[in-house]
Design a protein around this motif. Structure first.
Motif, mmCIF file in Angstrom:
data_model
loop_
_atom_site.group_PDB
_atom_site.id
_atom_site.type_symbol
_atom_site.label_atom_id
_atom_site.label_comp_id
_atom_site.label_asym_id
_atom_site.label_seq_id
_atom_site.Cartn_x
_atom_site.Cartn_y
_atom_site.Cartn_z
ATOM 1 N N LEU A 161 88.208 -43.014 32.010
ATOM 2 C CA LEU A 161 89.642 -43.310 32.009
ATOM 3 C C LEU A 161 89.887 -44.780 31.717
ATOM 4 O O LEU A 161 89.262 -45.662 32.328
ATOM 5 N N ALA A 166 93.770 -45.383 35.331
ATOM 6 C CA ALA A 166 92.740 -45.319 36.381
ATOM 7 C C ALA A 166 93.312 -44.793 37.698
ATOM 8 O O ALA A 166 92.612 -44.131 38.468
ATOM 9 N N GLU A 169 92.882 -41.075 38.654
ATOM 10 C CA GLU A 169 91.550 -40.484 38.867
ATOM 11 C C GLU A 169 91.557 -39.365 39.917
ATOM 12 O O GLU A 169 91.009 -38.275 39.658
ATOM 13 N N VAL A 182 84.009 -37.958 36.358
ATOM 14 C CA VAL A 182 85.156 -38.749 35.899
ATOM 15 C C VAL A 182 84.944 -40.191 36.364
ATOM 16 O O VAL A 182 84.704 -40.435 37.544
ATOM 17 N N TYR A 183 85.027 -41.143 35.423
ATOM 18 C CA TYR A 183 84.809 -42.549 35.741
ATOM 19 C C TYR A 183 85.985 -43.371 35.230
ATOM 20 O O TYR A 183 86.681 -42.974 34.292
ATOM 21 N N CYS A 184 86.176 -44.536 35.840
ATOM 22 C CA CYS A 184 87.187 -45.495 35.374
ATOM 23 C C CYS A 184 86.488 -46.624 34.626
ATOM 24 O O CYS A 184 85.516 -47.202 35.127
#
Length: 208
Positions: A161, A166, A169, A182-184
């Protein structure tokens, strides 16, 4: 005298030696065939679903080894050498062969970079893909808008993201039911267009 004689037939012996390993090729799911065989040169092709390998053995004991990636015809391995002894040939063929195996077995990760409309991350994709090409990384990078993320998230191995989204999330994790990571993306890496830094983060997350 005997040494001189053997040098004159090194190329023929090496050619025959390669052909003797057909059972190993079948076991490794590698197709092979002799493309050319005449007085000037002999060409053997070894291929899988992902790469095409070719060994050219010239009459004067020059050998060329090359591997092309099928999806884009990119040359990923090239080596040429003069035969000095058969042990050298066997060693360098092994390097060539192992590269075919590695490229065939290596997973290609499908990574999606996401932002609100997909425009910000689309700028990153082209540059990041170039870094991947230079470093021979097997990443397929795609830019997604939020709408596309919700519709197609299951087609990817991980979602990244952009800083602008972010804060979403938790919502995205709940929607995807934690089916994929899922990562920022780090805001500093994103804002400074540190493409290599983002790729290194992706690599670390895959290895974790």
């Amino acid at each position: 005298m005997f040494d001189e004689f053997y040098r004159t037939i090194y190329n023929q012996l090496f050619f025959k030696w390669i052909l003797c390993h057909d059972k190993q090729y079948q076991q490794d799911h590698i197709q092979y065939h002799v493309e050319t065989e005449n007085e000037k040169l002999k060409v053997i092709c070894l291929s899988t679903t992902k790469v095409k390998g070719k060994i050219t053995i010239w009459y004067n004991n020059i050998v060329e080894e090359e591997i092309l990636r099928i999806k884009d015809e990119k040359l990923v391995f090239y080596l040429h050498f003069t035969i000095t002894d058969l042990a050298q040939c066997y060693h360098l063929f092994h390097k060539f062969y192992q590269t075919i195996i590695q490229y065939t077995q290596q997973k290609e990760w499908k990574i999606a970079l996401c932002c609100t409309g997909g425009l910000s991350t689309s700028v990153f994709i082209e540059e990041m893909q170039q870094v991947c090409e230079l470093e021979n990384l097997h990443f397929q990078l795609v830019s997604l808008s939020l709408d596309q993320l919700y519709q197609n998230y299951q087609n990817y191995d991980a979602l990244y993201l952009a800083p602008q989204i972010a804060h979403m999330e938790p919502e995205i994790l709940a929607y995807t039911q934690h089916q994929i990571p899922v990562y920022c993306i780090d805001a500093t890496l994103f804002a400074t267009k540190n493409y290599r830094g983002i790729i290194q983060t992706i690599q670390k997350n895959i290895q974790a």
